[in-house]
Design an enzyme around this catalytic site. Structure first.
Site, PDB file in Angstrom:
ATOM      1  N   ASP A  51      15.294   7.726   5.585  1.00 34.04           N
ATOM      2  CA  ASP A  51      16.124   8.390   4.569  1.00 34.04           C
ATOM      3  C   ASP A  51      16.803   9.673   5.056  1.00 34.04           C
ATOM      4  O   ASP A  51      17.956   9.925   4.699  1.00 34.04           O
ATOM      5  CB  ASP A  51      15.299   8.681   3.312  1.00 34.04           C
TER       6      ASP A  51
ATOM      7  N   ASP B 298      10.270  -6.782   1.616  1.00 33.99           N
ATOM      8  CA  ASP B 298      10.368  -6.361   3.001  1.00 33.99           C
ATOM      9  C   ASP B 298      11.742  -5.743   3.149  1.00 33.99           C
ATOM     10  O   ASP B 298      12.734  -6.256   2.611  1.00 33.99           O
ATOM     11  CB  ASP B 298      10.165  -7.518   3.984  1.00 33.99           C
TER      12      ASP B 298
ATOM     13  N   PHE C 116      11.571   8.707   2.264  1.00 34.85           N
ATOM     14  CA  PHE C 116      10.642   8.382   3.343  1.00 34.85           C
ATOM     15  C   PHE C 116      11.370   7.532   4.376  1.00 34.85           C
ATOM     16  O   PHE C 116      12.521   7.144   4.189  1.00 34.85           O
ATOM     17  CB  PHE C 116       9.390   7.674   2.808  1.00 34.85           C
TER      18      PHE C 116
ATOM     19  N   HIS D 209       0.838  -1.195   0.000  1.00 34.77           N
ATOM     20  CA  HIS D 209       0.000   0.000   0.000  1.00 34.77           C
ATOM     21  C   HIS D 209       0.880   1.255   0.000  1.00 34.77           C
ATOM     22  O   HIS D 209       0.371   2.362  -0.097  1.00 34.77           O
ATOM     23  CB  HIS D 209      -0.882   0.047   1.259  1.00 34.77           C
TER      24      HIS D 209
ATOM     25  N   LYS E 137      18.737   8.378  -6.015  1.00 34.70           N
ATOM     26  CA  LYS E 137      18.549   7.293  -5.049  1.00 34.70           C
ATOM     27  C   LYS E 137      18.349   5.961  -5.772  1.00 34.70           C
ATOM     28  O   LYS E 137      18.886   4.936  -5.360  1.00 34.70           O
ATOM     29  CB  LYS E 137      17.353   7.600  -4.140  1.00 34.70           C
TER      30      LYS E 137
END
Length: 192
Positions: free
Chosen positions: A151, A68, A148, A8, A171
């Protein structure tokens, strides 16, 4: 080819859309109307990514992958690791996670850390796994507005900027997630 990305997280979807081949249609959990949560009760990144991919594959029957990712800090015995997103508890809040990490890391000289991503891909009934790692260090000052999670306090080795100070394009050339996704894309090019 359609591939469901079992997440999500809009930030992850944005990162990955910039990395995948044009002949792959990427669908997020929101795109397929899945609003629930998948219980990640594995003991490792590998287990959690596989749990998510298997759940979506069994529910929708479509090819999918899940990732993950964990931040593993050397001085904290690889914590927060699999608990990275919920390190400070619920509700999930990146600023609270950062505050807790910096508090737990105070007093340690060694600030070495790494981001590690594991992707589980299920095509038909076959399961494949891909890993990406980037080493770096934790800084005590929050820097940058991009990215996010952790970071703003993670500087990758060889750089003098945090992930949050780099553009998405910059990135994506070095990140743990892009390393794992590129391995997956190379695999798909050769085999599917």
């Amino acid at each position: 080819m359609e591939l469901i990305f079992a997440t999500h997280n809009k930030n992850k979807v944005l990162e990955i859309k910039n990395l995948i081949q044009k002949n792959i249609k990427l669908l997020s959990l929101s795109d397929i109307g899945f609003k629930g949560e998948i219980i990640e009760d594995g003991k490792s990144l590998d287990q959690n990514s596989l749990i998510k991919a298997k759940y979506i594959k069994s529910k929708y029957g479509m090819n999918c992958f899940a990732d993950d990712t964990g931040l593993e800090v050397h001085s904290l015995n690889k914590k927060p690791g699999i608990y990275s997103s919920r390190y400070a508890g619920y509700p999930i809040n990146s600023n609270n996670n950062i505050k807790k990490l910096l508090k737990n890391l105070s007093g340690f000289n060694n600030k070495n850390a790494r981001f590690r991503t594991v992707i589980s891909l299920i095509i038909n009934e076959n399961i494949y796994s891909f890993e990406g790692i980037i080493n770096g260090k934790i800084i005590e000052e929050i820097k940058g507005n991009n990215g996010f999670g952790y970071d703003p306090i993670f500087i990758p080795n060889g750089y003098n900027k945090t992930f949050a100070e780099l553009s998405l394009k910059e990135k994506n050339t070095i990140s743990h997630r892009s390393i794992a996704i590129n391995k997956m894309m190379n695999f798909l090019k050769k085999n599917y």
